[in-house]
Design a protein around this motif. Structure first.
Motif, PDB file in Angstrom:
ATOM      1  N   TYR A  79       1.084  -1.268   0.061  1.00  0.00           N
ATOM      2  CA  TYR A  79       0.031   0.038  -0.175  1.00  0.00           C
ATOM      3  C   TYR A  79       0.687   0.960  -0.060  1.00  0.00           C
ATOM      4  O   TYR A  79       0.543   2.287  -0.528  1.00  0.00           O
ATOM      5  N   ARG A  83       0.055   3.538  -3.341  1.00  0.00           N
ATOM      6  CA  ARG A  83      -1.043   4.458  -3.173  1.00  0.00           C
ATOM      7  C   ARG A  83      -0.273   6.065  -3.089  1.00  0.00           C
ATOM      8  O   ARG A  83       0.559   6.272  -2.868  1.00  0.00           O
ATOM      9  N   GLY A  92      -0.631  10.550   8.101  1.00  0.00           N
ATOM     10  CA  GLY A  92      -2.071   9.934   7.914  1.00  0.00           C
ATOM     11  C   GLY A  92      -1.707   8.850   6.779  1.00  0.00           C
ATOM     12  O   GLY A  92      -2.589   7.813   6.805  1.00  0.00           O
ATOM     13  N   LYS A  95      -0.830   5.811   8.603  1.00  0.00           N
ATOM     14  CA  LYS A  95      -1.769   5.124   9.353  1.00  0.00           C
ATOM     15  C   LYS A  95      -2.991   4.555   8.353  1.00  0.00           C
ATOM     16  O   LYS A  95      -3.351   3.391   8.756  1.00  0.00           O
ATOM     17  N   ASP A  96      -3.327   5.262   7.221  1.00  0.00           N
ATOM     18  CA  ASP A  96      -4.319   4.544   6.499  1.00  0.00           C
ATOM     19  C   ASP A  96      -3.692   3.402   5.923  1.00  0.00           C
ATOM     20  O   ASP A  96      -4.660   2.140   5.697  1.00  0.00           O
ATOM     21  N   PHE A  99      -4.751   0.476   8.337  1.00  0.00           N
ATOM     22  CA  PHE A  99      -5.868   0.010   8.146  1.00  0.00           C
ATOM     23  C   PHE A  99      -6.630  -0.658   6.971  1.00  0.00           C
ATOM     24  O   PHE A  99      -7.187  -1.643   7.139  1.00  0.00           O
ATOM     25  N   ALA A 100      -5.683  -0.069   5.734  1.00  0.00           N
ATOM     26  CA  ALA A 100      -6.202  -0.803   4.449  1.00  0.00           C
ATOM     27  C   ALA A 100      -5.582  -2.196   4.459  1.00  0.00           C
ATOM     28  O   ALA A 100      -6.344  -3.168   4.018  1.00  0.00           O
ATOM     29  N   ARG A 195      -8.140   2.776  16.504  1.00  0.00           N
ATOM     30  CA  ARG A 195      -8.503   4.085  16.343  1.00  0.00           C
ATOM     31  C   ARG A 195      -8.701   4.778  17.585  1.00  0.00           C
ATOM     32  O   ARG A 195      -8.278   6.016  17.626  1.00  0.00           O
TER      33      ARG A 195
END
Length: 212
Positions: A79, A83, A92, A95-96, A99-100, A195
């Motif tokens: 990722y 991405r 961010g 972090k994202d 989660f992905a 979270r």
């Protein structure tokens, strides 16, 4: 991005099934008898494959025992590499990506991960292997980000510190999740703990600024 197994060629589906059988059987045997007590011969016999087939899939007993952890961080690295990566919102993006990566893990991953973590916690060889893998992944992620943001970031130290901050929140969430009741150890609960851990970071950063 992880491919849909149903869309893979037959040869790849067979490899995936062998991999899954090895991981499931290894975790069952290691949990029941202890990591060091189970030989590689016993493992491949239980799955009815050859050592040669085993080594096409994994490099060692440690590798298969930590497969759930390595699957997560392989997806995470993918990722980060594939991405959008805005330099002004790098934390961010870190972090994202986590989660992905977590959301794309196969069904039942969390139970395999829990079994793997439990083994690592009581097996020094696995603990060392896990720490080494974490260090390698961190170095690789920083290298990927530095290459992608060439000339747009302050330096490797800052990139690594942001990543380490993200990992600190991850480990806090993980500690809470793994110590909770078994009924609360599903993926949704892990995401909720994550979270909450990430929500604390602004206050931590503010406290650090006051101490500086």
């Amino acid at each position: 991005m992880q491919k849909d197994p149903k869309k893979l060629p037959l040869r790849e589906r067979k490899k995936l099934r062998t991999r899954q059988a090895l991981v499931n059987t290894a975790l069952e045997l290691f949990t029941a008898r202890g990591f060091t007590a189970v030989t590689l011969d016993e493992l491949v016999d239980a799955v009815e494959i050859s050592k040669r087939t085993f080594f096409r899939t994994f490099t060692s007993k440690e590798d298969v025992a930590l497969a759930p952890e390595k699957e997560l961080w392989a997806a995470y690295s993918a990722y980060i590499e594939g991405r959008p990566l805005p330099s002004e919102h790098l934390f961010g993006a870190y972090k994202d990506a986590l989660f992905a990566a977590l959301e794309q893990m196969a069904d039942g991953w969390e139970q395999r991960f829990l079994a793997s973590r439990s083994l690592a916690d009581r097996t020094p060889a696995l603990t060392a292997h896990s720490l080494r893998h974490c260090s390698e992944v961190s170095a690789n992620v920083v290298r990927i980000v530095a290459d992608r943001l060439a000339g747009q970031h302050p330096g490797h130290a800052e990139l690594r510190m942001l990543l380490d901050l993200m990992l600190a929140a991850w480990h806090c969430a993980l500690e809470t999740w793994t110590s909770s009741d078994a009924a609360q150890q599903d993926r949704a609960a892990l995401i909720q703990h994550m979270r909450k851990a990430f929500a604390v970071i602004p206050a931590v950063a503010a406290a650090a600024a006051l101490d500086s």
